[in-house]
Motif scaffolding. Structure first.
Motif, PDB file in Angstrom:
ATOM      1  N   GLU A   1      23.658  49.648  14.057  1.00  0.00           N
ATOM      2  CA  GLU A   1      24.386  50.692  14.513  1.00  0.00           C
ATOM      3  C   GLU A   1      25.940  50.426  15.383  1.00  0.00           C
ATOM      4  O   GLU A   1      26.059  49.884  16.162  1.00  0.00           O
ATOM      5  CB  GLU A   1      23.097  51.355  15.010  1.00  0.00           C
ATOM      6  N   THR A   2      26.527  51.481  14.552  1.00  0.00           N
ATOM      7  CA  THR A   2      27.763  51.505  15.861  1.00  0.00           C
ATOM      8  C   THR A   2      28.234  52.764  15.235  1.00  0.00           C
ATOM      9  O   THR A   2      27.845  53.440  14.725  1.00  0.00           O
ATOM     10  CB  THR A   2      28.651  50.435  14.373  1.00  0.00           C
ATOM     11  N   LYS A   3      29.015  53.273  16.617  1.00  0.00           N
ATOM     12  CA  LYS A   3      30.174  54.120  16.979  1.00  0.00           C
ATOM     13  C   LYS A   3      31.332  53.986  16.531  1.00  0.00           C
ATOM     14  O   LYS A   3      32.015  53.259  17.231  1.00  0.00           O
ATOM     15  CB  LYS A   3      28.715  55.153  17.681  1.00  0.00           C
ATOM     16  N   LYS A   4      32.008  54.930  15.748  1.00  0.00           N
ATOM     17  CA  LYS A   4      33.640  55.050  15.875  1.00  0.00           C
ATOM     18  C   LYS A   4      34.164  56.359  15.388  1.00  0.00           C
ATOM     19  O   LYS A   4      33.649  57.335  14.717  1.00  0.00           O
ATOM     20  CB  LYS A   4      34.170  53.693  15.127  1.00  0.00           C
ATOM     21  N   ALA A   5      34.995  56.837  16.070  1.00  0.00           N
ATOM     22  CA  ALA A   5      35.996  57.445  15.396  1.00  0.00           C
ATOM     23  C   ALA A   5      37.040  57.266  15.390  1.00  0.00           C
ATOM     24  O   ALA A   5      38.325  56.475  16.045  1.00  0.00           O
ATOM     25  CB  ALA A   5      36.101  58.987  16.768  1.00  0.00           C
ATOM     26  N   PHE A   6      37.936  57.495  14.282  1.00  0.00           N
ATOM     27  CA  PHE A   6      39.032  57.043  13.254  1.00  0.00           C
ATOM     28  C   PHE A   6      40.019  58.303  13.794  1.00  0.00           C
ATOM     29  O   PHE A   6      39.803  59.583  13.919  1.00  0.00           O
ATOM     30  CB  PHE A   6      38.864  57.102  12.018  1.00  0.00           C
TER      31      PHE A   6
ATOM     32  N   THR B   1      27.918  57.999  13.166  1.00  0.00           N
ATOM     33  CA  THR B   1      27.337  57.216  13.516  1.00  0.00           C
ATOM     34  C   THR B   1      27.254  56.230  12.549  1.00  0.00           C
ATOM     35  O   THR B   1      26.657  56.932  11.190  1.00  0.00           O
ATOM     36  CB  THR B   1      25.927  57.297  14.223  1.00  0.00           C
ATOM     37  N   ALA B   2      27.337  55.020  12.320  1.00  0.00           N
ATOM     38  CA  ALA B   2      26.721  54.065  10.911  1.00  0.00           C
ATOM     39  C   ALA B   2      25.387  53.103  11.597  1.00  0.00           C
ATOM     40  O   ALA B   2      25.833  52.151  12.133  1.00  0.00           O
ATOM     41  CB  ALA B   2      28.260  53.534  10.452  1.00  0.00           C
TER      42      ALA B   2
ATOM     43  N   VAL C   1      24.382  53.894   5.929  1.00  0.00           N
ATOM     44  CA  VAL C   1      24.334  55.388   6.132  1.00  0.00           C
ATOM     45  C   VAL C   1      25.771  56.089   7.961  1.00  0.00           C
ATOM     46  O   VAL C   1      25.777  55.307   7.661  1.00  0.00           O
ATOM     47  CB  VAL C   1      23.344  56.244   6.232  1.00  0.00           C
ATOM     48  N   CYS C   2      26.370  57.235   6.850  1.00  0.00           N
ATOM     49  CA  CYS C   2      27.295  57.640   7.842  1.00  0.00           C
ATOM     50  C   CYS C   2      26.883  58.884   8.495  1.00  0.00           C
ATOM     51  O   CYS C   2      26.792  59.876   7.175  1.00  0.00           O
ATOM     52  CB  CYS C   2      28.979  57.113   7.550  1.00  0.00           C
ATOM     53  N   LEU C   3      26.403  59.102   9.436  1.00  0.00           N
ATOM     54  CA  LEU C   3      26.286  60.352  10.407  1.00  0.00           C
ATOM     55  C   LEU C   3      27.307  61.383  10.501  1.00  0.00           C
ATOM     56  O   LEU C   3      28.230  60.352  11.401  1.00  0.00           O
ATOM     57  CB  LEU C   3      25.368  60.784  11.051  1.00  0.00           C
TER      58      LEU C   3
END
Lengths: 132, 132
Positions: free
Chosen positions: A12-17, A94-95, A114-116
């Motif tokens: 899992e990873t988290k990111k904002a663009f 969250t991907a 999945v991308c949440l």
């Protein structure tokens, strides 16, 4: 590459663009759709504001596959995406990828991808096929 | 958005991705797989040299869909990709999208999406579903 992988393994990873990320991707991909770049235009759409390119959001999936699960050395054979909800600029995504099948006859596995969005709703879902 | 679209309509673009493009995308996507970045590591793989991220090559498809066919205002519902052959750095890619189905009951169309390598071989093929 990760060893002893089994069905259910997950990364899992988290990111904002940011706006800068979206502008950079617009140049790289040659997709300068004003839905991603122009706040005034985006207001006139059903989304009401600028959204991140679906292809940029989903690139988090290729990052997880390439770096973490199965990791370096994996070869990307295929991918499906269903774009369900928009992701807005600066929204935390969250991907995750999760192994759902490992073939017995060939070194090929399938992962749910999945991308949440920031509310935990599914924004993009699909399936990746990789050779390990 | 383009008007009076019919089955068989097609849009095409050509592009090569440089080392700088690939490095930028590696940062954006968090996919820093050495297969894309490290010439020495890439030599040890079946590809023999660095390849462009599949997700970066396929971003040309989202560019065509968003800008040209169907164009601004289209909403991306889904995409499939099969990764058939690698694309090397600085290799010219020809990407095209072609309408293969237009639903009569809903404003939804399906497009075949293809990226060819510099030899004209299919590197990535798939299908996009868009709301127009």
């Amino acid at each position: 590459m990760r060893e002893n992988m089994i069905i259910g393994d997950r990364a899992e990873t988290k990111k904002a663009f940011s706006e800068a990320d979206v502008r950079q991707f617009a140049i790289l991909s040659t997709d300068d759709n004003p839905l991603h770049l122009d706040p005034e235009f985006a207001k006139t759409t059903i989304f009401g504001q600028r959204i991140v390119h679906g292809a940029l959001v989903s690139s988090l999936i290729s990052g997880l596959l390439g770096r973490e699960l199965p990791g370096y050395g994996a070869i990307y054979l295929g991918q499906t995406y269903a774009f369900k909800k928009p992701i807005y600029l600066d929204e935390e995504i969250t991907a995750y990828v999760e192994i759902v099948n490992i073939r017995q006859d060939k070194p090929i596995m399938t992962l749910k991808t999945v991308c949440l969005n920031s509310k935990g709703e599914v924004a993009i879902e699909g399936e990746a096929t990789v050779r390990v």
